[in-house]
Design a protein around this motif. Structure first.
Motif, PDB file in Angstrom:
ATOM      1  N   LYS A  33       4.137  -4.147   4.462  1.00  0.00           N
ATOM      2  CA  LYS A  33       3.351  -3.788   3.278  1.00  0.00           C
ATOM      3  C   LYS A  33       3.175  -2.280   3.111  1.00  0.00           C
ATOM      4  O   LYS A  33       2.577  -1.832   2.139  1.00  0.00           O
ATOM      5  N   ASN A  34       3.705  -1.515   4.048  1.00  0.00           N
ATOM      6  CA  ASN A  34       3.542  -0.064   4.044  1.00  0.00           C
ATOM      7  C   ASN A  34       4.719   0.584   3.316  1.00  0.00           C
ATOM      8  O   ASN A  34       5.881   0.377   3.687  1.00  0.00           O
ATOM      9  N   SER A  35       4.450   1.356   2.265  1.00  0.00           N
ATOM     10  CA  SER A  35       5.527   1.995   1.512  1.00  0.00           C
ATOM     11  C   SER A  35       5.067   3.336   0.962  1.00  0.00           C
ATOM     12  O   SER A  35       3.877   3.651   0.963  1.00  0.00           O
ATOM     13  N   GLU A  36       6.009   4.103   0.479  1.00  0.00           N
ATOM     14  CA  GLU A  36       5.704   5.384  -0.146  1.00  0.00           C
ATOM     15  C   GLU A  36       5.249   5.198  -1.593  1.00  0.00           C
ATOM     16  O   GLU A  36       4.330   5.854  -2.061  1.00  0.00           O
ATOM     17  N   VAL A  37       5.922   4.292  -2.305  1.00  0.00           N
ATOM     18  CA  VAL A  37       5.647   4.067  -3.719  1.00  0.00           C
ATOM     19  C   VAL A  37       5.453   2.573  -3.948  1.00  0.00           C
ATOM     20  O   VAL A  37       6.234   1.749  -3.444  1.00  0.00           O
ATOM     21  N   LEU A  38       4.423   2.209  -4.691  1.00  0.00           N
ATOM     22  CA  LEU A  38       4.183   0.805  -4.999  1.00  0.00           C
ATOM     23  C   LEU A  38       5.363   0.222  -5.778  1.00  0.00           C
ATOM     24  O   LEU A  38       5.965   0.900  -6.613  1.00  0.00           O
ATOM     25  N   GLY A  39       5.666  -1.028  -5.484  1.00  0.00           N
ATOM     26  CA  GLY A  39       6.790  -1.689  -6.136  1.00  0.00           C
ATOM     27  C   GLY A  39       8.075  -1.606  -5.347  1.00  0.00           C
ATOM     28  O   GLY A  39       9.082  -2.204  -5.741  1.00  0.00           O
ATOM     29  N   THR A  40       8.047  -0.882  -4.213  1.00  0.00           N
ATOM     30  CA  THR A  40       9.242  -0.768  -3.375  1.00  0.00           C
ATOM     31  C   THR A  40       9.501  -2.060  -2.618  1.00  0.00           C
ATOM     32  O   THR A  40      10.615  -2.598  -2.633  1.00  0.00           O
ATOM     33  N   ASN A  41       8.487  -2.551  -1.928  1.00  0.00           N
ATOM     34  CA  ASN A  41       8.620  -3.789  -1.160  1.00  0.00           C
ATOM     35  C   ASN A  41       8.113  -5.002  -1.939  1.00  0.00           C
ATOM     36  O   ASN A  41       8.684  -6.092  -1.842  1.00  0.00           O
ATOM     37  N   TRP A  42       7.036  -4.825  -2.684  1.00  0.00           N
ATOM     38  CA  TRP A  42       6.498  -5.908  -3.518  1.00  0.00           C
ATOM     39  C   TRP A  42       7.144  -5.780  -4.899  1.00  0.00           C
ATOM     40  O   TRP A  42       6.753  -4.965  -5.713  1.00  0.00           O
TER      41      TRP A  42
ATOM     42  N   VAL B 137       0.863  -1.186   0.000  1.00  0.00           N
ATOM     43  CA  VAL B 137       0.000   0.000   0.000  1.00  0.00           C
ATOM     44  C   VAL B 137       0.896   1.232   0.000  1.00  0.00           C
ATOM     45  O   VAL B 137       1.845   1.314   0.789  1.00  0.00           O
ATOM     46  N   ASP B 138       0.592   2.215  -0.878  1.00  0.00           N
ATOM     47  CA  ASP B 138       1.430   3.415  -0.942  1.00  0.00           C
ATOM     48  C   ASP B 138       0.855   4.528  -0.073  1.00  0.00           C
ATOM     49  O   ASP B 138      -0.140   4.346   0.641  1.00  0.00           O
TER      50      ASP B 138
END
Length: 310
Positions: free
Chosen positions: A180-189, A145-146
């Protein structure tokens, strides 16, 4: 009377004292015949099972799920969507803890096989979106989630039905752990955007995805069977990684992918969630709201015990 058999072993023409006769063939190297005598070998006493400790990640998932249920699943809510993923069992656990009296008049709509089994095993009333196209609330997990509550979903290949139930609900809430918490999608996933496609069109869709910015897009293959993953809808799934500059505008990317012929649904959930709950390592819960607000529930105020069934 004793004689030699064809292997040169002594055999007896009279029955043995045991239940089973002695073997007529020689044992293989390292084997014994102790298991074919009249007296069975001693059985070791069963060892008591030691419960495995709850990991930090699992505790974080539970805190997020319990907090979200406490805040968004109220007694007046009668039609509830149950999502998919590793956090969702804790959602069902908390709903069950609200008590039989509250749940007896509720209907629960699953997003796939996993959530259907959770509903059935919890002895909750199972429904279908065909019967109930308008839901009070849907609670679901996410792969990432971004900052704007856009989400990647579809790691479990359920994103078509998940999106239907998210859109059908008055309130759509995401629950996840801190990873699952990130600023931009694709960072962790980093596996890519899950894309469900019609089987006969997957090769062309792959080619088009390569052309629009995902040269490493691949068909998702099954791990316990030969061939590709097949969704609950009988479709294939493609995982398409995109560069960061494209992931910073997920809604535009969603529309581009959705326009490709053969695409059934895209695992980008944009402008849909009202709130996202993230369980943290320290026992607190971070809540991100759709209007940009953030809220912290510290460990002292996080739910610690199930509700009673009174």
């Amino acid at each position: 009377m004793r004689c030699l058999d064809s292997f040169g072993l002594h055999t007896s023409s009279t029955p043995t004292d045991g239940v089973y006769p002695q073997p007529l063939r020689p044992t293989l190297a390292g084997q014994t015949s102790q298991f074919i005598t009249s007296t069975p070998p001693p059985v070791a006493a069963p060892q008591p099972k030691v419960p495995s400790p709850v990991t930090v990640v699992e505790q974080a998932k539970r805190l997020a799920a319990w907090t979200a249920v406490d805040r968004h699943v109220h007694p007046e809510h009668k039609v509830i969507g149950i999502g998919s993923g590793s956090t969702v069992p804790y959602v069902v656990e908390r709903i069950v803890a609200q008590g039989k009296a509250v749940n007896k008049d509720r209907v629960f709509i699953p997003t796939g096989f996993q959530s259907k089994e959770l509903i059935v095993n919890a002895k909750l009333l199972l429904g279908d979106v065909d019967q109930y196209p308008m839901l009070d609330v849907t609670i679901d997990g996410a792969d990432e989630v971004d900052r704007d509550l856009n989400a990647i979903k579809g790691g479990g290949a359920c994103h078509l039905r998940e999106k239907v139930l998210a859109e059908a609900a008055d309130t759509f809430v995401i629950v996840a752990d801190y990873r699952k918490n990130s600023e931009v999608l694709g960072t962790n996933w980093t596996k890519g955007v899950p894309i469900e496609v019609a089987p006969f069109a997957y090769a062309k869709v792959l080619q088009n995805l390569h052309l629009i910015g995902s040269p490493k897009a691949t068909l998702r293959m099954a791990t316990a069977k030969a061939g590709p993953v097949v969704s609950d809808n009988g479709n294939f799934v493609i995982d398409a990684p995109f560069p960061e500059d494209m992931m910073r505008d997920p809604y535009t990317l969603l529309t581009r992918i959705k326009m490709l012929t053969g695409v059934v649904e895209v695992g980008l959930f944009c402008h849909m969630a009202k709130a996202a709950y993230f369980g943290n390592q320290d026992g607190s819960v971070l809540i991100k709201w759709h209007d940009g607000r953030t809220e912290h529930v510290d460990s002292a105020n996080s739910p610690a015990l199930p509700l009673t069934d009174e």
